[in-house]
Design an enzyme around this catalytic site. Structure first.
Site, PDB file in Angstrom:
ATOM      1  N   THR A  24      36.317  36.913  33.462  1.00  0.00           N
ATOM      2  CA  THR A  24      37.487  37.335  32.696  1.00  0.00           C
ATOM      3  C   THR A  24      37.105  38.363  31.636  1.00  0.00           C
ATOM      4  O   THR A  24      36.004  38.304  31.077  1.00  0.00           O
ATOM      5  CB  THR A  24      38.170  36.123  32.030  1.00  0.00           C
ATOM      6  OG1 THR A  24      39.226  36.585  31.198  1.00  0.00           O
ATOM      7  CG2 THR A  24      37.214  35.312  31.188  1.00  0.00           C
ATOM      8  N   LYS A  28      33.704  30.643  31.168  1.00  0.00           N
ATOM      9  CA  LYS A  28      33.398  31.820  31.990  1.00  0.00           C
ATOM     10  C   LYS A  28      32.094  32.478  31.528  1.00  0.00           C
ATOM     11  O   LYS A  28      31.330  33.017  32.335  1.00  0.00           O
ATOM     12  CB  LYS A  28      34.532  32.831  31.906  1.00  0.00           C
ATOM     13  CG  LYS A  28      35.827  32.353  32.532  1.00  0.00           C
ATOM     14  CD  LYS A  28      35.727  32.301  34.052  1.00  0.00           C
ATOM     15  CE  LYS A  28      37.058  32.139  34.717  1.00  0.00           C
ATOM     16  NZ  LYS A  28      36.970  31.992  36.159  1.00  0.00           N
ATOM     17  N   SER A  47      38.564  30.956  23.678  1.00  0.00           N
ATOM     18  CA  SER A  47      39.057  29.598  23.984  1.00  0.00           C
ATOM     19  C   SER A  47      37.950  28.859  24.729  1.00  0.00           C
ATOM     20  O   SER A  47      36.992  29.470  25.215  1.00  0.00           O
ATOM     21  CB  SER A  47      40.306  29.663  24.873  1.00  0.00           C
ATOM     22  OG  SER A  47      39.944  30.011  26.207  1.00  0.00           O
ATOM     23  N   TYR A  88      38.251  27.580  27.569  1.00  0.00           N
ATOM     24  CA  TYR A  88      38.267  28.111  28.935  1.00  0.00           C
ATOM     25  C   TYR A  88      37.456  29.403  29.028  1.00  0.00           C
ATOM     26  O   TYR A  88      36.590  29.544  29.903  1.00  0.00           O
ATOM     27  CB  TYR A  88      39.709  28.374  29.400  1.00  0.00           C
ATOM     28  CG  TYR A  88      39.758  29.498  30.409  1.00  0.00           C
ATOM     29  CD1 TYR A  88      39.267  29.323  31.695  1.00  0.00           C
ATOM     30  CD2 TYR A  88      40.232  30.769  30.041  1.00  0.00           C
ATOM     31  CE1 TYR A  88      39.258  30.376  32.604  1.00  0.00           C
ATOM     32  CE2 TYR A  88      40.221  31.825  30.946  1.00  0.00           C
ATOM     33  CZ  TYR A  88      39.728  31.624  32.223  1.00  0.00           C
ATOM     34  OH  TYR A  88      39.702  32.672  33.102  1.00  0.00           O
ATOM     35  N   HIS A  89      37.757  30.355  28.124  1.00  0.00           N
ATOM     36  CA  HIS A  89      37.040  31.632  28.198  1.00  0.00           C
ATOM     37  C   HIS A  89      35.525  31.412  28.016  1.00  0.00           C
ATOM     38  O   HIS A  89      34.705  32.089  28.643  1.00  0.00           O
ATOM     39  CB  HIS A  89      37.582  32.611  27.146  1.00  0.00           C
ATOM     40  CG  HIS A  89      38.929  33.198  27.487  1.00  0.00           C
ATOM     41  ND1 HIS A  89      40.111  32.713  26.962  1.00  0.00           N
ATOM     42  CD2 HIS A  89      39.290  34.227  28.306  1.00  0.00           C
ATOM     43  CE1 HIS A  89      41.138  33.426  27.443  1.00  0.00           C
ATOM     44  NE2 HIS A  89      40.670  34.342  28.257  1.00  0.00           N
TER      45      HIS A  89
HETATM   46  P1  NAD Z   1      45.218  29.069  39.804  1.00  0.00           P
HETATM   47  O1  NAD Z   1      45.195  27.889  38.895  1.00  0.00           O
HETATM   48  O2  NAD Z   1      46.523  29.535  40.331  1.00  0.00           O
HETATM   49  O3  NAD Z   1      44.249  28.809  41.059  1.00  0.00           O
HETATM   50  C1  NAD Z   1      43.003  28.196  40.952  1.00  0.00           C
HETATM   51  C2  NAD Z   1      42.808  27.335  42.203  1.00  0.00           C
HETATM   52  O4  NAD Z   1      41.506  26.741  42.157  1.00  0.00           O
HETATM   53  C3  NAD Z   1      43.820  26.210  42.300  1.00  0.00           C
HETATM   54  O5  NAD Z   1      44.451  26.210  43.554  1.00  0.00           O
HETATM   55  C4  NAD Z   1      42.973  24.943  42.092  1.00  0.00           C
HETATM   56  O6  NAD Z   1      43.472  23.831  42.793  1.00  0.00           O
HETATM   57  C5  NAD Z   1      41.598  25.391  42.554  1.00  0.00           C
HETATM   58  N1  NAD Z   1      40.482  24.652  41.936  1.00  0.00           N
HETATM   59  C6  NAD Z   1      40.255  24.445  40.614  1.00  0.00           C
HETATM   60  N2  NAD Z   1      39.150  23.706  40.431  1.00  0.00           N
HETATM   61  C7  NAD Z   1      38.657  23.438  41.666  1.00  0.00           C
HETATM   62  C8  NAD Z   1      37.538  22.682  42.126  1.00  0.00           C
HETATM   63  N3  NAD Z   1      36.715  22.054  41.292  1.00  0.00           N
HETATM   64  N4  NAD Z   1      37.312  22.611  43.470  1.00  0.00           N
HETATM   65  C9  NAD Z   1      38.157  23.232  44.337  1.00  0.00           C
HETATM   66  N5  NAD Z   1      39.237  23.953  43.944  1.00  0.00           N
HETATM   67  C10 NAD Z   1      39.484  24.051  42.621  1.00  0.00           C
HETATM   68  O7  NAD Z   1      44.468  30.258  39.038  1.00  0.00           O
HETATM   69  P2  NAD Z   1      44.556  31.844  39.293  1.00  0.00           P
HETATM   70  O8  NAD Z   1      45.513  32.407  38.329  1.00  0.00           O
HETATM   71  O9  NAD Z   1      44.695  32.120  40.730  1.00  0.00           O
HETATM   72  O10 NAD Z   1      43.112  32.279  38.831  1.00  0.00           O
HETATM   73  C11 NAD Z   1      42.050  32.306  39.780  1.00  0.00           C
HETATM   74  C12 NAD Z   1      40.755  32.744  39.109  1.00  0.00           C
HETATM   75  O11 NAD Z   1      40.927  34.043  38.562  1.00  0.00           O
HETATM   76  C13 NAD Z   1      40.331  31.835  37.961  1.00  0.00           C
HETATM   77  O12 NAD Z   1      38.939  31.655  38.001  1.00  0.00           O
HETATM   78  C14 NAD Z   1      40.721  32.602  36.726  1.00  0.00           C
HETATM   79  O13 NAD Z   1      39.845  32.316  35.677  1.00  0.00           O
HETATM   80  C15 NAD Z   1      40.593  34.047  37.179  1.00  0.00           C
HETATM   81  N6  NAD Z   1      41.510  34.950  36.447  1.00  0.00           N
HETATM   82  C16 NAD Z   1      42.875  34.771  36.532  1.00  0.00           C
HETATM   83  C17 NAD Z   1      43.714  35.631  35.823  1.00  0.00           C
HETATM   84  C18 NAD Z   1      45.215  35.493  35.834  1.00  0.00           C
HETATM   85  O14 NAD Z   1      45.892  36.248  35.107  1.00  0.00           O
HETATM   86  N7  NAD Z   1      45.800  34.601  36.628  1.00  0.00           N
HETATM   87  C19 NAD Z   1      43.158  36.659  35.059  1.00  0.00           C
HETATM   88  C20 NAD Z   1      41.771  36.808  35.000  1.00  0.00           C
HETATM   89  C21 NAD Z   1      40.956  35.937  35.704  1.00  0.00           C
HETATM   90  N1  USQ Z   2      50.730  35.904  24.422  1.00  0.00           N
HETATM   91  C1  USQ Z   2      51.898  36.110  23.723  1.00  0.00           C
HETATM   92  N2  USQ Z   2      53.026  35.470  24.152  1.00  0.00           N
HETATM   93  C2  USQ Z   2      53.031  34.664  25.247  1.00  0.00           C
HETATM   94  C3  USQ Z   2      51.836  34.478  25.975  1.00  0.00           C
HETATM   95  C4  USQ Z   2      50.702  35.107  25.530  1.00  0.00           C
HETATM   96  O1  USQ Z   2      51.941  36.836  22.729  1.00  0.00           O
HETATM   97  O2  USQ Z   2      54.092  34.116  25.575  1.00  0.00           O
HETATM   98  C5  USQ Z   2      49.493  36.588  23.983  1.00  0.00           C
HETATM   99  C6  USQ Z   2      48.332  35.669  23.687  1.00  0.00           C
HETATM  100  O3  USQ Z   2      48.353  35.219  22.346  1.00  0.00           O
HETATM  101  C7  USQ Z   2      47.144  36.556  24.012  1.00  0.00           C
HETATM  102  C8  USQ Z   2      47.652  37.460  25.114  1.00  0.00           C
HETATM  103  O4  USQ Z   2      49.075  37.395  25.060  1.00  0.00           O
HETATM  104  O5  USQ Z   2      46.825  37.352  22.917  1.00  0.00           O
HETATM  105  C9  USQ Z   2      47.194  37.054  26.511  1.00  0.00           C
HETATM  106  O6  USQ Z   2      47.561  35.708  26.735  1.00  0.00           O
HETATM  107  P1  USQ Z   2      47.859  35.167  28.213  1.00  0.00           P
HETATM  108  O7  USQ Z   2      48.327  33.763  28.107  1.00  0.00           O
HETATM  109  O8  USQ Z   2      48.684  36.143  28.938  1.00  0.00           O
HETATM  110  O9  USQ Z   2      46.424  35.276  28.876  1.00  0.00           O
HETATM  111  P2  USQ Z   2      45.065  34.509  28.544  1.00  0.00           P
HETATM  112  O10 USQ Z   2      45.265  33.255  27.802  1.00  0.00           O
HETATM  113  O11 USQ Z   2      44.107  35.495  27.967  1.00  0.00           O
HETATM  114  O12 USQ Z   2      44.579  34.076  29.996  1.00  0.00           O
HETATM  115  C10 USQ Z   2      44.962  34.761  31.187  1.00  0.00           C
HETATM  116  C11 USQ Z   2      44.609  33.866  32.362  1.00  0.00           C
HETATM  117  C12 USQ Z   2      43.086  33.661  32.367  1.00  0.00           C
HETATM  118  C13 USQ Z   2      42.387  35.004  32.370  1.00  0.00           C
HETATM  119  C14 USQ Z   2      42.852  35.892  31.230  1.00  0.00           C
HETATM  120  C15 USQ Z   2      42.336  37.320  31.341  1.00  0.00           C
HETATM  121  O13 USQ Z   2      45.280  32.625  32.271  1.00  0.00           O
HETATM  122  O14 USQ Z   2      42.714  32.896  33.507  1.00  0.00           O
HETATM  123  O15 USQ Z   2      41.008  34.799  32.246  1.00  0.00           O
HETATM  124  O16 USQ Z   2      44.295  36.003  31.270  1.00  0.00           O
HETATM  125  S1  USQ Z   2      41.962  38.011  29.761  1.00  0.00           S
HETATM  126  O17 USQ Z   2      43.139  37.861  28.891  1.00  0.00           O
HETATM  127  O18 USQ Z   2      41.628  39.398  29.966  1.00  0.00           O
HETATM  128  O19 USQ Z   2      40.861  37.247  29.224  1.00  0.00           O
END
Ligand code: NAD
Ligand code: USQ
Length: 384
Positions: free
Chosen positions: A144, A185, A179, A181-182
């Site tokens: 991320t 990563k 966070s 979560y972050h």
């Molecule tokens: P998502 O929650 O929709 O999908 C994740 C999938 O992984 C789910 O289907 C879940 O069941 C599966 N999973 C989780 N833990 C598991 C485990 N231990 N074993 C097997 N399966 C497992 O998430 P997404 O939005 O598709 O994100 C996918 C990846 O991309 C994540 O690693 C996330 O960090 C990264 N990412 C997402 C975004 C975003 O905006 N959605 C942005 C940047 C990075």
């Molecule tokens: N935010 C708002 N209003 C909202 C939701 C979010 O102002 O209703 C703000 C948050 O405070 C933050 C920014 O928007 O500053 C991004 O938040 P987000 O919830 O859209 O995204 P984030 O929590 O960063 O996480 C998402 C995905 C995560 C991925 C990440 C990429 O859930 O899996 O890693 O985006 S990044 O942001 O580049 O780290």
């Protein structure tokens, strides 16, 4: 190529699995369906009605004649993982299978521990399984942009060259995630880098920005192939949330001043970036890092764009600046490099009026599925 998509039932993973299958790759999906379980636990549902994974895959087969292998299980279970890998023998593994919500990871100690154990142990198991039996397989791991945080200097792609006391080296770029979560990563990145340096594995860490949109060519082919679209305060992300809020007449939830700037990309570019990474594998021993986003926006600017697009469609869109539930900079420098994927041929779908229109129309179509109680953020980063 034989590609195993871990997390293939999720938002990015489902779109990617179908895209790669459509392009002739032999695709397997591995997922433990835990994301569906977390939704149930939180009492939230995706805006779009997603079919069970078996039905999705069957429908894909009926429509296209293409098969996708399915492995249901948890990658934190090494025995299961190892068996699945032996059954499928992947040449590339795309790893989306993690807990990906920052708010979810900040609910309490249990959720922080669950997030980090799930993410770190899963990835570590994968690295050991590759070391044992698949040392040539290419790991394409979703990282991320949030690993970097918001430093007051330009963000490079994974590494930065530093001169210090007359000496020079290229070192991993400093990480300041926002966070639990972050942070998971960042820890993953260290483990994968170690496995490449010490065991000679090959990996690409895709530091992805916030993904928006829902339609890809494949998921749009049939209602049963529809992708998930999260709008709730825990799993919903900024732009997707704003479009759904606009569609149902809820004021847009900008946290704090709204100057928080992030990298963003269309889900159609997510799937293409994965294809590019697979087609150009890292060298043995190489830990390669690409920044996977196409444009930078502040959340305040995004809210303004959604308001404008909504107004043009006749929607009355208000913007609310809520007290920020997160601890983060609300006004800051942000300039991140993203040239490596472009150099390998990515042709971005930049955010356009037509995309906003299509997302707003999509949200309007499914507006009856929205639970208004799930929109405002409930998780605070602060100590009570
Ligand atoms: P998502 O929650 O929709 O999908 C994740 C999938 O992984 C789910 O289907 C879940 O069941 C599966 N999973 C989780 N833990 C598991 C485990 N231990 N074993 C097997 N399966 C497992 O998430 P997404 O939005 O598709 O994100 C996918 C990846 O991309 C994540 O690693 C996330 O960090 C990264 N990412 C997402 C975004 C975003 O905006 N959605 C942005 C940047 C990075
Ligand atoms: N935010 C708002 N209003 C909202 C939701 C979010 O102002 O209703 C703000 C948050 O405070 C933050 C920014 O928007 O500053 C991004 O938040 P987000 O919830 O859209 O995204 P984030 O929590 O960063 O996480 C998402 C995905 C995560 C991925 C990440 C990429 O859930 O899996 O890693 O985006 S990044 O942001 O580049 O780290």
């Amino acid at each position: 190529m034989k590609v195993l998509v871990i997390g293939g039932d999720g938002y990015c993973g489902w779109a990617t699995a179908l895209y790669l299958s459509n392009r002739g790759h032999e695709v397997g999906i591995l997922d433990n369906l835990v994301r569906r379980h977390w939704d149930n636990e939180l009492g939230v549902q995706t805006l779009t009605p997603i079919a069970p994974i078996q039905q999705r895959i069957q429908r894909w087969h009926d429509l296209t004649g293409k098969s996708i292998d399915l492995f249901i299980g948890d990658i934190t279970n090494y025995e299961f993982l190892s068996k699945a890998l032996h059954a499928f023998s992947p040449e590339a593994i795309v790893h989306f299978g993690e807990q990906r919500s920052a708010p979810f990871s900040m609910i309490d100690r249990e959720h922080a521990v669950m997030t980090q154990v799930n993410n770190l142990v899963g990835t570590l198991n994968l690295l050991y399984a590759m070391r044992e039996d698949f040392p040539n397989c290419h790991m394409v791991k979703l990282g991320t942009m949030g690993e970097y945080g918001t430093p007051n200097i330009d963000i490079e792609e994974g590494y930065i060259t530093i001169e210090h006391n007359g000496r020079k080296d290229t070192l991993p770029y400093p990480k300041q995630p926002g966070s639990m979560y972050h942070l998971s990563k960042v820890h993953d990145s260290h483990n994968i880098h170690f496995a490449c340096r010490i065991w000679g594995l090959r990996a690409t860490d895709l530091n992805q920005g916030v993904v928006y949109g829902v339609l890809t060519e494949e998921t749009g082919m049939d209602e049963l192939l529809i992708n998930r679209l999260d709008y709730d305060g825990v799993f919903g992300t900024a732009l997707n949330r704003f479009c759904i809020q606009a569609a149902i007449g809820h004021p847009l939830t900008v946290y704090g001043k709204g100057g928080q700037t992030r990298g963003f990309l269309d889900i159609r570019d997510t799937v293409r970036c994965i294809e590019i990474a697979i087609a150009n594998p890292a060298e043995s021993g190489e830990f390669r890092v690409f920044n996977q986003f196409t444009e930078q926006f502040s959340v305040g600017d995004l809210a303004m764009m959604v308001k404008k697009a909504g107004n043009a469609m006749g929607l009355n869109v208000e913007i609310n600046h809520l007290d920020n539930p997160r601890v983060e900079r609300e006004e800051h420098y942000f300039n991140a490099k993203n040239t490596k994927l472009l150099d390998l041929g990515l042709q971005p779908h930049y955010l356009s009026d037509s995309l906003l229109d299509s997302l707003l129309n999509f949200a309007t179509k499914y507006q009856d599925h929205v639970d208004q109680n799930q929109i405002l953020p409930k998780v605070s980063w602060r100590r009570n």
